[in-house]
Design an enzyme around this catalytic site. Structure first.
Site, short mmCIF file in Angstrom:
data_model
loop_
_atom_site.label_atom_id
_atom_site.label_comp_id
_atom_site.label_asym_id
_atom_site.label_seq_id
_atom_site.Cartn_x
_atom_site.Cartn_y
_atom_site.Cartn_z
N GLY A 164 -59.34 47.05 79.14
CA GLY A 164 -59.13 45.83 78.37
C GLY A 164 -60.31 45.49 77.48
N LYS A 201 -63.79 60.85 71.29
CA LYS A 201 -63.82 60.62 69.84
C LYS A 201 -63.33 59.21 69.57
CE LYS A 201 -63.75 61.98 65.44
NZ LYS A 201 -65.01 62.41 64.80
N ARG A 293 -49.43 46.45 85.97
CA ARG A 293 -48.99 45.08 86.25
C ARG A 293 -47.94 44.66 85.24
NH1 ARG A 293 -53.57 44.55 82.96
NH2 ARG A 293 -53.01 43.51 81.01
C1 MV4 Z 1 -60.62 53.36 71.81
C2 MV4 Z 1 -60.69 52.98 70.47
C3 MV4 Z 1 -60.89 53.97 69.52
N1 MV4 Z 1 -61.03 55.25 69.91
N2 MV4 Z 1 -60.77 54.64 72.14
C4 MV4 Z 1 -60.11 48.89 73.52
C5 MV4 Z 1 -59.67 48.43 74.87
C6 MV4 Z 1 -59.49 49.63 75.70
N3 MV4 Z 1 -58.12 49.70 76.06
C7 MV4 Z 1 -59.88 50.79 74.86
N4 MV4 Z 1 -60.08 50.31 73.52
C8 MV4 Z 1 -60.27 51.13 72.47
N5 MV4 Z 1 -60.42 52.45 72.77
C9 MV4 Z 1 -60.97 55.55 71.20
N6 MV4 Z 1 -61.11 56.83 71.57
C10 MV4 Z 1 -60.50 51.65 70.12
C11 MV4 Z 1 -60.32 50.70 71.14
C12 MV4 Z 1 -60.12 49.35 70.69
C13 MV4 Z 1 -61.15 48.63 70.07
C14 MV4 Z 1 -62.43 49.15 69.91
C15 MV4 Z 1 -63.43 48.41 69.29
C16 MV4 Z 1 -63.15 47.13 68.82
C17 MV4 Z 1 -61.90 46.59 68.96
C18 MV4 Z 1 -60.89 47.34 69.59
C19 MV4 Z 1 -59.64 46.76 69.76
C20 MV4 Z 1 -58.65 47.47 70.38
C21 MV4 Z 1 -58.89 48.77 70.82
#
Ligand code: MV4
Length: 448
Positions: A164, A201, A293
């Site tokens: 999250g 990545k 959930r």
């Molecule tokens: C990422 C990503 C980009 N690349 N993984 C956010 C919550 C968790 N579920 C994992 N998340 C992310 N994983 C990879 N390989 C981008 C997110 C991401 C996010 C990252 C930075 C700022 C805001 C974001 C919002 C949603 C998802």
């Protein structure tokens, strides 16, 4: 079927579960903190037990107090809702040891999918698309550097026990990785009591697309298609819709099938959600995590499929078989949910708790409002700021957006500040209307 269940939650979701239980002719036991003594879930439940003071660690998050209430009320099962104890495998274990059914997946699935590293390894084994990166946890700085060199920057360091949006950090170059790797481990240890991290990545331009699944304890598991939750701010979703406005039929089919493969491999039952990132340029999907959930945004899926997810979740927890097959699940129209929070978007989303003098929810065709609020309700400062969900259902997206706008115009919540004006603005935004957004869109819009 169960005779009596305890609802280990508050707010709109406690009411939602209570309604499902009542339709299944199950008695309900509410639990509440002192600040919630007059709450709707307390008034409407068949029985209610005070479990402690407002601070969640001494009430809604307190396992001994909740289990004591369950024992006193002699319930067959506990529904944890979302948040609080919903993804706590230890709580599910305590329920099992007390002979109380936990309305959710098995302890084993919660552990397997809750650990992001074991979840990702299962995904690799079952050919569920993932972001390239480490095979398992990364034990040393040298290893992190080697992987980053192979896959190329930017990379994201994630805590195995995170989720999250908690416990992750994006690094754009070698120097940032050198200083970020140890810090990420220290942070993971401090936050989750587990310093394990992994590297993948970083997908720079992506949408958040997630697949709802429902499984029974007899090996049947179906998907209920996808939701798009791209419209978010600081990992808090603002708007969710189904279906995703930009996936093709072929992409949808592959995405939903991979979610089912992963959950079947985990022996999953109950309601669950497989979250993916969709690269906006290539439309490639990458697994993010599995939420074991019921989710806040489940109503959009209920509206487009006509399936009551909460009633189904209770039925399968009681051992019933799913009463429908994958072929029976169809997308009917388009649904959009907007989360109404007691926050002030004009003031950095500062919480705006306090007494609601006037609460007039919208109505009419295609409108559903899930809320525990009413005129005279006092929003306590102790919990999540979500006070209502406006869900609309119409044959097509354009009509659904028009209904959201109309319903937001009818919604009167006074005098506290809410996210209604922000939603009104987003529902008129050209990029949102065209489906031309990514997960950073709202934050960038608000910076301007
Ligand atoms: C990422 C990503 C980009 N690349 N993984 C956010 C919550 C968790 N579920 C994992 N998340 C992310 N994983 C990879 N390989 C981008 C997110 C991401 C996010 C990252 C930075 C700022 C805001 C974001 C919002 C949603 C998802």
């Amino acid at each position: 079927m169960f005779s009596r269940i305890l609802i280990a939650n508050r707010g709109e979701i406690a009411l939602r579960i209570l309604r499902a239980a009542r339709e299944l002719d199950i008695e309900t036991v509410a639990v509440y903190s002192t600040v919630d003594r007059g709450a709707a879930h307390v008034r409407q439940a068949d029985h209610a037990i005070c479990i402690g003071p407002a601070v969640a660690s001494e009430s809604y998050l307190n396992i001994p107090r909740i289990i004591s209430a369950a024992e006193i009320a002699n319930v067959d099962a506990i529904h944890p809702g979302y948040g609080f104890l919903a993804e706590n495998a230890h709580f599910a274990e305590v329920c099992r040891s007390c002979n109380i059914e936990f309305i959710g997946p098995s302890i084993e699935s919660m552990q397997l999918l809750g650990d992001k590293v074991s979840c990702k390894q299962l995904a690799i084994k079952h050919k569920v698309p993932i972001s390239p990166g480490s095979k398992g946890k990364v034990e040393t700085e040298e290893e992190a550097i080697k992987i980053a060199k192979q896959i190329g920057y930017p990379v994201i360091i994630k805590a195995a026990a995170g989720g999250g949006g908690r416990g992750m950090r994006v690094v754009h170059n070698y120097m940032a990785l050198r200083s970020g790797y140890k810090a990420a481990m220290v942070e993971a240890d401090a936050c989750f009591g587990d310093s394990s991290v992994y590297v993948e990545k970083f997908i720079e331009h992506a949408r958040h697309v997630e697949v709802q699944v429902l499984g029974d304890q007899h090996g049947r598991l179906v998907h209920l298609f996808e939701r798009d939750c791209t419209m978010q701010r600081r990992h808090q979703k603002l708007i969710e819709e189904s279906p995703c406005p930009v996936v093709s039929e072929e992409e949808r089919d592959a995405l939903c099938k991979s979610a089912v493969r992963l959950c079947k491999a985990a022996n999953y039952h109950s309601a669950g959600t497989v979250e993916f990132l969709m690269d906006t340029q290539t439309h490639e999907f990458h697994l993010m995590e599995v939420n074991t959930r019921l989710q806040v945004e489940h109503p959009v899926t209920e509206m487009v499929t006509g399936i009551d997810i909460v009633k189904t979740q209770i039925r399968v927890a009681a051992g019933e078989k799913l009463a429908f097959t994958q072929r029976d699940v169809k997308i009917r129209g388009h649904a959009i949910e907007t989360r109404i929070n007691a926050e002030d978007p004009a003031n950095g989303f500062a919480p705006s708790p306090g007494r609601i003098e006037r609460f007039d929810p919208p109505g009419g065709p295609g409108v559903r409002v899930d809320t525990h609020c009413h005129g005279g309700y006092v929003v306590p400062p102790n919990y999540d700021s979500m006070i209502a969900k406006l869900i609309v259902h119409q044959p097509a997206r354009e009509e659904a957006i028009a209904t959201v706008r109309r319903a937001l115009g009818e919604f009167r919540i006074e005098p506290i500040a809410t996210t209604i004006p922000l939603h009104d603005r987003l529902m008129r935004n050209g990029q949102f209307l065209r489906g031309d957004v990514d997960i950073h869109f709202v934050e960038r819009l608000l910076e301007k």
